[in-house]
Design an enzyme around this catalytic site. Structure first.
Site, mmCIF file in Angstrom:
data_model
loop_
_atom_site.group_PDB
_atom_site.id
_atom_site.type_symbol
_atom_site.label_atom_id
_atom_site.label_comp_id
_atom_site.label_asym_id
_atom_site.label_seq_id
_atom_site.Cartn_x
_atom_site.Cartn_y
_atom_site.Cartn_z
ATOM 1 N N CYS A 81 3.708 -5.914 5.470
ATOM 2 C CA CYS A 81 3.256 -6.320 6.787
ATOM 3 C C CYS A 81 3.007 -5.102 7.664
ATOM 4 O O CYS A 81 3.696 -4.099 7.558
ATOM 5 C CB CYS A 81 4.233 -7.241 7.518
ATOM 6 S SG CYS A 81 4.678 -8.695 6.569
ATOM 7 N N ARG A 139 -1.178 -3.128 4.109
ATOM 8 C CA ARG A 139 0.213 -3.576 4.036
ATOM 9 C C ARG A 139 0.336 -5.080 3.823
ATOM 10 O O ARG A 139 1.439 -5.619 3.763
ATOM 11 C CB ARG A 139 0.943 -3.182 5.326
ATOM 12 C CG ARG A 139 0.847 -1.709 5.639
ATOM 13 C CD ARG A 139 1.447 -1.394 6.978
ATOM 14 N NE ARG A 139 2.895 -1.374 6.917
ATOM 15 C CZ ARG A 139 3.623 -0.306 6.661
ATOM 16 N NH1 ARG A 139 3.038 0.843 6.467
ATOM 17 N NH2 ARG A 139 4.930 -0.374 6.622
ATOM 18 N N TRP A 188 2.103 -9.879 4.735
ATOM 19 C CA TRP A 188 2.293 -10.133 3.306
ATOM 20 C C TRP A 188 3.481 -11.087 3.242
ATOM 21 O O TRP A 188 4.597 -10.743 3.639
ATOM 22 C CB TRP A 188 2.585 -8.841 2.542
ATOM 23 C CG TRP A 188 2.676 -9.058 1.065
ATOM 24 C CD1 TRP A 188 1.639 -9.126 0.193
ATOM 25 C CD2 TRP A 188 3.861 -9.242 0.292
ATOM 26 N NE1 TRP A 188 2.105 -9.341 -1.082
ATOM 27 C CE2 TRP A 188 3.463 -9.419 -1.047
ATOM 28 C CE3 TRP A 188 5.232 -9.281 0.593
ATOM 29 C CZ2 TRP A 188 4.380 -9.629 -2.084
ATOM 30 C CZ3 TRP A 188 6.130 -9.484 -0.430
ATOM 31 C CH2 TRP A 188 5.700 -9.656 -1.755
ATOM 32 N N ASN A 217 8.134 -6.768 10.422
ATOM 33 C CA ASN A 217 7.970 -6.294 9.051
ATOM 34 C C ASN A 217 9.390 -6.134 8.501
ATOM 35 O O ASN A 217 10.226 -5.504 9.128
ATOM 36 C CB ASN A 217 7.224 -4.954 9.089
ATOM 37 C CG ASN A 217 7.328 -4.158 7.793
ATOM 38 O OD1 ASN A 217 7.269 -2.944 7.806
ATOM 39 N ND2 ASN A 217 7.492 -4.810 6.674
ATOM 40 N N GLY A 218 9.661 -6.719 7.330
ATOM 41 C CA GLY A 218 10.996 -6.602 6.745
ATOM 42 C C GLY A 218 11.511 -7.953 6.299
ATOM 43 O O GLY A 218 10.747 -8.921 6.220
ATOM 44 N N GLU A 256 0.019 1.498 -18.008
ATOM 45 C CA GLU A 256 -0.740 1.628 -16.762
ATOM 46 C C GLU A 256 -2.059 0.851 -16.860
ATOM 47 O O GLU A 256 -2.449 0.147 -15.925
ATOM 48 C CB GLU A 256 -0.976 3.126 -16.476
ATOM 49 C CG GLU A 256 -1.919 3.444 -15.336
ATOM 50 C CD GLU A 256 -1.493 2.905 -13.979
ATOM 51 O OE1 GLU A 256 -0.373 2.396 -13.848
ATOM 52 O OE2 GLU A 256 -2.310 2.949 -13.048
ATOM 53 N N LYS A 316 -3.342 -2.353 -14.570
ATOM 54 C CA LYS A 316 -4.640 -2.456 -13.879
ATOM 55 C C LYS A 316 -5.274 -3.813 -14.161
ATOM 56 O O LYS A 316 -5.755 -4.492 -13.267
ATOM 57 C CB LYS A 316 -5.626 -1.367 -14.332
ATOM 58 C CG LYS A 316 -5.275 0.081 -14.110
ATOM 59 C CD LYS A 316 -5.044 0.504 -12.710
ATOM 60 C CE LYS A 316 -3.638 0.280 -12.253
ATOM 61 N NZ LYS A 316 -3.123 1.094 -11.222
ATOM 62 N N GLU A 339 -3.385 -6.821 -12.618
ATOM 63 C CA GLU A 339 -3.394 -6.775 -11.155
ATOM 64 C C GLU A 339 -4.722 -7.253 -10.558
ATOM 65 O O GLU A 339 -4.729 -7.979 -9.564
ATOM 66 C CB GLU A 339 -3.125 -5.318 -10.758
ATOM 67 C CG GLU A 339 -3.055 -5.031 -9.292
ATOM 68 C CD GLU A 339 -2.694 -3.571 -9.029
ATOM 69 O OE1 GLU A 339 -2.784 -2.733 -9.953
ATOM 70 O OE2 GLU A 339 -2.342 -3.281 -7.883
ATOM 71 N N HIS A 342 8.739 -6.236 -33.733
ATOM 72 C CA HIS A 342 10.118 -6.656 -33.473
ATOM 73 C C HIS A 342 10.162 -7.898 -32.582
ATOM 74 O O HIS A 342 11.185 -8.191 -31.975
ATOM 75 C CB HIS A 342 10.907 -5.500 -32.855
ATOM 76 C CG HIS A 342 11.018 -4.329 -33.778
ATOM 77 N ND1 HIS A 342 11.856 -4.337 -34.880
ATOM 78 C CD2 HIS A 342 10.358 -3.150 -33.814
ATOM 79 C CE1 HIS A 342 11.724 -3.188 -35.546
ATOM 80 N NE2 HIS A 342 10.812 -2.454 -34.911
ATOM 81 N N LYS A 383 -1.083 -3.007 -0.546
ATOM 82 C CA LYS A 383 -1.158 -1.612 -0.995
ATOM 83 C C LYS A 383 0.216 -0.939 -0.887
ATOM 84 O O LYS A 383 0.612 -0.199 -1.760
ATOM 85 C CB LYS A 383 -2.195 -0.872 -0.149
ATOM 86 C CG LYS A 383 -2.414 0.578 -0.542
ATOM 87 C CD LYS A 383 -3.259 0.675 -1.786
ATOM 88 C CE LYS A 383 -3.427 2.102 -2.270
ATOM 89 N NZ LYS A 383 -3.627 2.150 -3.732
HETATM 90 O O1 M6R Z 1 2.688 3.782 -2.874
HETATM 91 P P1 M6R Z 1 3.427 3.749 -4.169
HETATM 92 O O2 M6R Z 1 2.868 4.697 -5.176
HETATM 93 O O3 M6R Z 1 4.902 3.968 -3.983
HETATM 94 O O4 M6R Z 1 3.225 2.298 -4.725
HETATM 95 C C1 M6R Z 1 3.888 1.871 -5.861
HETATM 96 C C2 M6R Z 1 3.292 0.605 -6.402
HETATM 97 O O5 M6R Z 1 3.420 -0.442 -5.496
HETATM 98 C C3 M6R Z 1 1.818 0.766 -6.756
HETATM 99 O O6 M6R Z 1 1.622 1.831 -7.619
HETATM 100 C C4 M6R Z 1 1.268 -0.514 -7.410
HETATM 101 O O7 M6R Z 1 1.891 -0.716 -8.633
HETATM 102 C C5 M6R Z 1 -0.243 -0.419 -7.541
HETATM 103 N N1 M6R Z 1 -0.851 -1.490 -6.813
HETATM 104 C C6 M6R Z 1 -0.726 -0.487 -8.952
HETATM 105 O O8 M6R Z 1 -2.105 -0.360 -9.028
#
Ligand code: M6R
Length: 609
Positions: A2, A27, A74, A100-101, A482, A486, A489, A505, A604
């Site tokens: 947020c 946010r 959020w 926020n929190g 990773e 992607k 997400e 396994h 983000k």
């Molecule tokens: O700002 P940060 O690097 O600490 O964020 C960590 C994760 O929230 C961030 O990398 C998230 O996994 C991404 N959206 C992945 O693409």
């Protein structure tokens, strides 16, 4: 998560708040809202979804306000509906409040307030705060806040207004970022979750620490502690790095940021490779003598940053011969780690605001460890609190899906590993060898980008599947994890990263002809092993896409599709493979019609636990 933004000054607060909220949309974008005062009344407007929706609503029914607070949400407690959108109010709409929190004891407080006759209109924890402050209010807003807030457990950054206080915004924070910005003449005051949302107009900033309160009035802001002490706080002047954000002709920020990577990796290397002396130049504030006697490294991160940290553990092992572990920050903060004076904690975060990473870092600091931050955002909590910060210099990353930050993180962590290795006796010739290999990386990335259309064609073929395994070994395992992140997400596809040798396994039970395997084969040391693992999944009917270095014909004989990558030494192979994974995910998401830059349910910056 947020974002909070508020304005008190001589200009119309509405457009300023809307523009501030847009800067804070990273946010959260489940809903947004603005409330303000005029004529002794609170007026508000809220809308579900992105801020453009709120803007549109306001353009149809503009509000004339003397001051305003706004919020982009959020969702934590309660669905993303209009009634759960912030600002929240007390029963009489005397108070409007944005938060926020997370308030952990909100249910207990809510029950108590209900017994006293208070009626609630939302499912949020936030409304409890507004109602509680209203209960405590006896004509002095600051005193009501000081009385109410000690009853809250959890984390918060708050901004609130009261209908009987036409020239006042109260802002306060505990474990969540919040800062106050002023212009040089002190005629405008802004409260915001992130200084980058206002620096262009109000460059003087005061960051609120835990349990501090700012009482913002016209031309003057006073600071207090929740325990009622008066505080003297000094502002710092922060230069604006404000840039007008633009996709520069790309369809999405994600694609633009993928294409930026030859340049951003180059920027992360800039000035840090000292060929003349076969050394690495890093602006480290941790004494060399301390780094020399390190016995282990504890790496903290979440999501993509954790994957970068995981690659870091392999680099520290291979190049420095130093034990290191990567800890998912949300777990690390509740562990009882064995951290000594000879442990270095490396906290990795693009935003520098991730709540779990910050909390785990603070805990490590409390236990006496030195903290090295790897961060992209200047003036973030992480960069302010770490003993030393190495900046990624990747420029603003707007797409929620992290791309260029990751390759900059692994560039900087490679540089740091080489720095330590040299400190611990790596020879000049070895150092020169790694330096020359590192310099090839931007061109390798460019080579993959130039084949984006081929990846688009491959992605079209795989876009119809709903389940994937992404597998790899050694340096290709975090790379595969990773790439899987992607895809899940931004495409909402079930993509699981798995060590290639681990499939048999258990996970291999899931494999069938509708369950493709994406194999990252660029770890030369283990290429025969991954070829065997591919045979195992092929025998069970899985379609196979391989990302393999040019010339690895053994893989071509097994896989249904191969995307050829420029060859690189094992520790640097993640770069080219990562770009291929990013483009593959991007084109699948595009094919499936997903909201690529702002995927559902995400934000983000993850600023709640
Ligand atoms: O700002 P940060 O690097 O600490 O964020 C960590 C994760 O929230 C961030 O990398 C998230 O996994 C991404 N959206 C992945 O693409």
């Amino acid at each position: 998560m947020c974002g909070i933004f508020g304005y008190l000054g001589k200009k119309d607060p509405l457009p300023i708040c809307l523009s501030g909220l847009k800067q804070l949309e990273y946010r959260g974008y489940d809903s947004s809202g603005i409330a303000g005062l005029s004529g002794g009344k609170i007026h508000s407007c809220k809308e579900v979804g992105k801020i453009v929706g709120l803007e549109k609503k306001l353009s149809l029914a503009p509000m004339r306000l003397d001051l305003a607070i706004g919020h982009t949400r959020w969702a934590t407690h309660g669905k993303p509906t209009n009634s759960n959108a912030h600002p929240h109010f007390d029963m009489d709409t005397s108070i409007a409040l944005v938060h926020n929190g997370i308030i952990e004891n909100y249910d207990i407080l809510r029950d108590l307030l209900k017994k006293e006759g208070v009626q609630f209109t939302s499912e949020t924890d936030t409304e409890v705060i507004a109602q509680l402050i209203a209960k405590c209010y006896k004509g002095n807003l600051l005193a009501a806040v000081q009385q109410a807030l000690p009853q809250l457990r959890g984390s918060f950054a708050l901004a609130l207004i009261h209908k009987d206080h036409p020239d006042e915004i109260i802002a306060t924070a505990r474990e969540c970022p919040l800062c106050i910005g002023f212009d040089d003449q002190n005629t405008e005051t802004i409260v915001s979750s992130d200084p980058n949302a206002f620096l262009s107009s109000t460059p003087n900033v005061i960051f609120l620490r835990n349990n501090e309160i700012a009482q913002i009035k016209r031309n003057q802001t006073d600071f207090f502690h929740l325990d009622r002490r008066i505080l003297t706080k000094k502002s710092e002047r922060i230069d604006s790095e404000f840039k007008v954000l633009s996709k520069e002709g790309f369809e999405h920020y994600m694609l633009k940021e993928i294409y930026e990577q030859p340049a951003t990796v180059q920027k992360a290397l800039l000035g840090r490779l000292d060929d003349e002396n076969a050394s690495i130049l890093l602006d480290l504030q941790i004494p060399e003598e301390k780094l020399h006697r390190l016995r282990n490294i504890w790496i903290l991160g979440c999501g993509t940053s954790a994957h970068a940290g995981w690659l870091g553990t392999l680099l520290f092992e291979d190049l420095v011969r130093l034990p290191s572990t990567m800890e998912i920050a949300s777990e690390a903060r509740y562990r009882n780690p064995i951290l000594t004076n000879d442990t270095l904690v490396v906290a990795i975060s693009q935003s520098g605001e991730t709540a779990d990473t910050i909390a785990a870092m603070r805990e490590a600091k409390r236990r006496g460890s030195s903290i090295l931050g790897l961060c992209n955002v200047k003036n973030s909590a992480l960069s302010r609190e770490a003993d030393s910060t190495l900046y990624l210099n990747a420029g603003p990353e707007i797409s929620v899906c992290s791309t260029k930050a990751f390759t900059s993180q692994i560039t900087v962590i490679t540089l740091f590993a080489l720095y330590l290795a040299r400190l611990k006796g790596m020879s000049e010739s070895q150092m020169r060898y790694y330096s020359s290999e590192l310099k090839k990386v931007p061109a390798q990335i460019q080579q993959v980008i130039e084949q984006a259309s081929l990846l688009q064609t491959i992605a079209k073929k795989y876009a119809e599947y709903d389940d994937f395994f992404f597998m790899g070994r050694r340096y290709m395992l975090p790379t595969a994890m990773e790439a899987a992140l992607k895809l899940k997400e931004i495409s909402y596809v079930n993509a699981n990263g798995c060590p290639a040798g681990e499939l048999k396994h258990g996970p291999i039970a899931l494999i069938n002809e509708r369950f493709p395997v994406v194999a990252f084969c660029s770890n030369i040391q283990t290429h025969e092993k991954i070829a065997s693992n591919l045979m195992e999944v092929k025998a069970r009917g899985a379609p196979i896409l391989a990302f393999a270095p040019e010339g690895m014909e053994s893989i071509a004989a097994i896989a249904d599709d191969v995307f050829w990558l420029p060859p690189a030494i094992d520790p640097l192979a993640p770069f080219a493979s990562t770009i291929a994974g990013q483009l593959f995910a991007y084109y699948i998401a595009k094919e499936r019609g997903c909201d690529i830059d702002q995927p559902r349910n995400l934000a983000k910056s993850v600023t709640v636990e």
